[in-house]
Design an enzyme around this catalytic site. Structure first.
Site, mmCIF file in Angstrom:
data_model
loop_
_atom_site.group_PDB
_atom_site.id
_atom_site.type_symbol
_atom_site.label_atom_id
_atom_site.label_comp_id
_atom_site.label_asym_id
_atom_site.label_seq_id
_atom_site.Cartn_x
_atom_site.Cartn_y
_atom_site.Cartn_z
ATOM 1 N N CYS A 120 36.345 3.664 32.513
ATOM 2 C CA CYS A 120 36.443 5.020 31.973
ATOM 3 C C CYS A 120 37.586 5.145 30.980
ATOM 4 O O CYS A 120 38.738 4.873 31.312
ATOM 5 C CB CYS A 120 36.603 6.036 33.099
ATOM 6 N N THR A 176 31.659 3.712 28.687
ATOM 7 C CA THR A 176 31.521 4.521 27.481
ATOM 8 C C THR A 176 32.552 4.162 26.409
ATOM 9 O O THR A 176 33.573 3.549 26.690
ATOM 10 C CB THR A 176 31.665 6.011 27.830
ATOM 11 N N CYS A 208 1.827 2.123 0.495
ATOM 12 C CA CYS A 208 2.934 2.824 -0.187
ATOM 13 C C CYS A 208 2.548 4.266 -0.486
ATOM 14 O O CYS A 208 1.450 4.542 -0.977
ATOM 15 C CB CYS A 208 3.274 2.087 -1.480
ATOM 16 N N CYS A 225 7.246 7.310 -2.487
ATOM 17 C CA CYS A 225 8.409 8.184 -2.368
ATOM 18 C C CYS A 225 9.586 7.667 -3.194
ATOM 19 O O CYS A 225 10.465 8.434 -3.578
ATOM 20 C CB CYS A 225 8.839 8.329 -0.909
ATOM 21 N N CYS A 272 17.666 0.304 -3.617
ATOM 22 C CA CYS A 272 17.923 -1.003 -4.229
ATOM 23 C C CYS A 272 18.648 -0.840 -5.558
ATOM 24 O O CYS A 272 19.609 -1.546 -5.850
ATOM 25 C CB CYS A 272 16.607 -1.758 -4.421
ATOM 26 N N CYS A 311 15.667 -10.228 -5.865
ATOM 27 C CA CYS A 311 15.629 -9.878 -4.433
ATOM 28 C C CYS A 311 16.395 -10.899 -3.593
ATOM 29 O O CYS A 311 16.075 -12.087 -3.596
ATOM 30 C CB CYS A 311 14.181 -9.788 -3.950
ATOM 31 N N CYS A 324 17.633 -8.485 1.456
ATOM 32 C CA CYS A 324 18.643 -7.839 2.314
ATOM 33 C C CYS A 324 18.018 -6.960 3.392
ATOM 34 O O CYS A 324 18.651 -6.627 4.371
ATOM 35 C CB CYS A 324 19.621 -7.036 1.477
ATOM 36 N N CYS A 359 12.339 2.611 4.031
ATOM 37 C CA CYS A 359 10.934 2.983 3.802
ATOM 38 C C CYS A 359 10.428 3.832 4.962
ATOM 39 O O CYS A 359 10.556 3.447 6.121
ATOM 40 C CB CYS A 359 10.068 1.734 3.668
#
Lengths: 433, 448
Positions: free
Chosen positions: A138, A204, A346, A349, A356, A379, A382, A389
């Site tokens: 704790c 926690t 796709c 959007c 990227c 590319c 990554c 997406c």
């Protein structure tokens, strides 16, 4: 049908889901409701010596919510049990008597001296409980008094107290670890050296959930002031998974049983903990969020998945993923992938493009009519486009076959395993000499 | 004694006051704060978002939705109003299903777009509820501009000119400011006198003097306006109404739908507004839908909308047509009126079925009759009262660029000009852009 029965440390329970030491396991009433609902066991909320502690009389919990008030993370500044020791012991005994098939582990936190531990352990033993869990986790309140994470942050103390407990009880001793340390392995190793039968983690995480910008007080606020509390729930699961895996693959603690805790919300979370080496799991926030009824989803879900995968028992799952957890330096640098966008899926959007173009490698092109395509020459795989997406499986990372040319590097992809230790750029590379 | 839907003829109070009040309450209730945040969270914050492209006023929709999501609907409203000063009304009346929401990627993905219109209303309502007018006037320019027609185009133009520091005289022929916002939109789309509340809010910018009862060509001429002002903007709308051109058109009970809609909007007590038991609406546009639906809501027993071409050619959006059908309006297509029958007052309308032939729309020869105590004509409006000297194109005032007419110093926008759909939002865009063009022209003249 998969066998969900668990025998963690020789403590039998009908399934590997225990309720963690926390408000849900504070008293007989709650625990019996949990057992009626189907929970496999409980770790009774932490006992201490009388006079019992007191809690704040304002809010004990803070929260981080999603847009529709999904509880993503919660924190608390509640202390250990605020009921007399005798009452707790009496109730523990009664529950264990009435529910002999369920695991009954008792969480303990007393001052850091041998007499204290030597005094309380026999009292717990007398209840017929199956084991004890040492609360070295704790992070709030009790730590200011030299208990909880104040012990858990010092490996020497962990080892010392664990040793006392093993000396003064025949019961299995589980050591609950705090994640508020630089390297969790040191704590686990100390528990192991002290003779712990298992470690449980994570407790926690130190946290402030938010700030009230009108009163300028951190939440949860008590009369205009706030203090750090312990963070839990789905948000901490990744932290917990890593710490469980670190201990599971550490040669110094090899074979040390682990009870996995931290954001277990669905059967899948539990399966992931098991795969990374946890022998069972403990649940708290999900039950606090939805009530005890979730146990039916947890058990049915785990059972169905095990059936589908052909796992007959929980033990067959435990540790399955551990061999695949490694250090960065051992990752195969000849594993070359490229993002691939499924044009049928796709929805245009453009989030992959923005991500990227603005924040990564300018590896996605956008046409006048909003067709987004990956530029292989840029590319680096990554995975950011995949993450942003909104359509699942629309963008995937596809491996380049050996013999093909990586347009970005101009190099032919090799099927040879090559990691950093073998790489010519590594100044420490001995193999290259 | 109150009447009933089955009371013969044209009669008021066919429904009890409670039912009428419910019928003319908000068609789509506003979002609560939590609902709005959840709805806003569905927005993907698209790059170069298609919804923005689809909006005639080019509101930065992803930005304002993100501002709602981040707990600041007032900031969202500012984003909206920067582009569209009548963003509150447009949130209520825009055919979003053919504009921003049709373009929404979630419409494409799931057939369930982000509820942009309702979110826009949430934002603009939040700002207006706090009585905030976030715009201040630039330093006075000493220029004075006449804006003729106080509908959406004129209001948008006047506000933008006032903001640029010009003094504006905004005039309209009707007794109230607002144009179609005040007289032409179905009551249930803008309850609680929203149009006037929005105008009051808009006028807080200052510098706009309003004059009602001013009729171009009657009480004032364009030449006078040009002589007395540095520039003139015409947003005069389409004051003329097309006639049916069939026998019986002058029978009692036959009237223009726009008059009925205006009367309904101005009615203080809907229970005193008479409507027929059998109502026939002729036309396939938004005006026809508004007249038909509201007749039904007033308690007409049978309302039929008849359009001369196929359903796909109706200019009312699918959403509007569905709304009419749900309200209980019967929709007949491919039929055109050939006569209104009656003895003094209309009793029946006779229609002939049509089909697309080589020479255009042809009658099949088959006819039918519909009972009709009341007949609403909604077959289009046309330009009327255009001053001399203005060129026409496609029956409207010809303009180039941002509303420049052939006449020096005279701009025009909204429904009276060619180009763009006859939508509130388009009128706002044209009024706004003309104002900026006027400002640029006057500034350039001052600098020269």
């Amino acid at each position: 049908m998969a066998d969900l029965t668990s025998n963690f440390l020789g403590i039998p329970s009908p399934n590997p889901f225990w309720l963690a030491s926390a408000p849900p396991t504070d008293k007989q009433y709650n625990v019996e409701r949990a057992f009626r609902a189907g929970w496999g066991g409980v770790v009774w909320k932490t006992l201490g010596f009388d006079p019992h502690i007191v809690n704040v009389n304002g809010p004990r919990y803070g929260a981080v919510w999603g847009a529709d008030r999904q509880l993503l993370g919660m924190n608390n500044i509640e202390l250990i049990t605020d009921r007399p020791l005798e009452v707790n012991l009496r109730e523990i005994k009664a529950v264990k008597r009435d529910w002999p098939d369920r695991a009954m582990v008792v969480s303990l936190m007393v001052p850091c001296d041998e007499e204290s531990w030597a005094a309380i352990l026999p009292m717990v033993e007398e209840t017929g409980a199956d084991g004890v869990e040492l609360n070295f986790g704790c992070p709030h309140g009790m730590s200011e008094r030299g208990m909880g994470s104040a012990v858990g942050q010092v490996p020497e103390y962990i080892e010392m107290v664990t040793r006392w407990c093993k000396k003064h009880t025949r019961m299995p001793v589980i050591v609950k670890l705090t994640p508020n340390v630089a390297d969790i392995r040191n704590a686990a190793r100390a528990a192991h050296k002290g003779g712990a039968d298992a470690v449980s983690l994570i407790n926690t995480v130190n946290s402030i959930t938010s700030v009230d910008l009108d009163t300028m007080a951190p939440e949860p606020a008590i009369d205009g002031k706030g203090t750090h509390g312990g963070y839990c729930g789905p948000a901490v699961k990744p932290i917990a998974l890593n710490m469980v895996a670190e201990i599971a693959r550490d040669p110094e603690t090899a074979g040390l049983p682990i009870s996995g805790i931290g954001g277990v919300t669905t059967w899948r979370d539990a399966a992931e903990f098991l795969a990374l080496g946890a022998g069972n799991t403990q649940v708290c926030t999900a039950a606090m969020n939805y009530g005890f009824g979730i146990i039916k989803e947890l058990t049915a879900g785990l059972s169905l998945w095990m059936d589908e995968k052909g796992y007959r028992s929980v033990d067959e799952v435990v540790g399955r993923a551990v061999p695949n957890v490694t250090d960065w330096q051992h990752l195969n640098l000849n594993y070359v992938t490229k993002a691939r966008i499924d044009q049928e899926a796709c929805i245009k959007c453009g989030r992959c493009y923005a991500a990227c173009e603005d924040t990564s490698h300018q590896a996605i092109s956008m046409s006048e009519d909003r067709v987004f395509e990956v530029i292989d020459a840029e590319c680096v795989a990554c995975n950011l486009c995949v993450n942003v997406c909104p359509v699942e499986n629309c963008i995937t990372m596809e491996r380049l076959a050996a013999g093909s040319v990586d347009q970005r590097t101009g190099q032919t992809v090799s099927d040879r395993y090559l990691n950093w230790t073998m790489h010519p750029n590594n100044p420490m590379d001995k193999a290259a000499e | 004694m109150a009447n009933a839907p089955t009371t013969p003829g044209i009669a008021p109070a066919r429904l009890d006051p409670q039912t009428l009040a419910a019928h003319f309450a908000d068609l789509e209730p506003p979002f609560g704060p939590h609902e709005a945040v959840v709805a806003a969270d569905r927005c993907y914050f698209c790059y170069d978002a298609p919804c923005v492209t689809a909006c005639p006023t080019e509101i930065d929709i992803p930005l304002f939705i993100r501002q709602i999501q981040a707990g600041q609907p007032e900031a969202a409203a500012r984003t909206i109003l920067d582009q569209n000063i009548l963003g509150g009304m447009c949130a209520r009346v825009c055919p979003t299903e053919t504009l921003c929401e049709e373009a929404c990627v979630r419409e494409f993905a799931e057939g369930k777009p982000v509820e942009i219109g309702r979110l826009q209303r949430h934002a603009t309502d939040a700002l207006m509820a706090r009585g905030i007018h976030p715009y201040v006037r630039a330093a006075p320019t000493g220029r004075r501009i006449a804006v003729v027609g106080a509908g959406p185009a004129g209001l948008a133009c006047a506000h933008r000119l006032a903001m640029r520091g010009h003094d504006v005289v905004l005039m309209d022929a009707r007794p109230r400011i607002g144009g179609l916002n005040e007289y032409g939109i179905a009551a249930y789309k803008t309850p609680d006198d929203f149009a006037q509340a929005e105008i009051d809010w808009l006028m807080k910018i200052g510098g706009i003097e309003t004059r009602t009862g001013v009729r171009l060509g009657e009480t004032v001429t364009l030449e006078d306006l040009r002589a007395q002002h540095d520039a003139v903007f015409l947003g005069i709308g389409l004051a003329g109404v097309n006639g049916l051109g069939v026998p019986g058109e002058d029978l009692e009970g036959v009237r223009d739908a726009i008059d009925f809609i205006a009367e309904l909007r101005q009615a203080e007590d809907l229970a005193r507004l008479p409507v027929g038991r059998h109502v026939v609406v002729i036309g396939g546009g938004m005006t026809a839908v508004d007249a038909a639906v509201q007749s039904k809501l007033l308690g007409a027993e049978v309302v039929t909308m008849v359009y001369r071409r196929g359903r796909a050619r109706m200019s009312a959006s699918q959403h509007e047509i569905d709304h009419a059908a749900t309200a209980g309006v019967r929709i007949i297509t491919d039929a055109q009126p050939v006569a209104v029958h009656g003895n003094g007052a209309a009793q029946e309308v006779e229609f002939a079925y049509t089909h697309d032939g080589e020479a255009g729309l042809e009658l099949t020869g088959e006819t039918f009759r519909l009972r009709a105590d009341q007949v609403f004509k909604a077959i289009g409006q046309k330009l009327a009262g255009v001053p001399e000297g203005l060129t026409r194109a496609h029956g409207k005032i010809a303009v180039a660029g941002a509303g420049r007419t052939e006449l020096e110093g005279v701009w025009a926008g909204g429904d009276c000009t060619a180009g763009g759909d006859d939508l509130t939002v388009t009128a706002v865009a044209e009024g706004r852009d003309a104002a900026e063009d006027i400002h640029a022209a006057l500034t350039a003249r001052a600098a020269a």
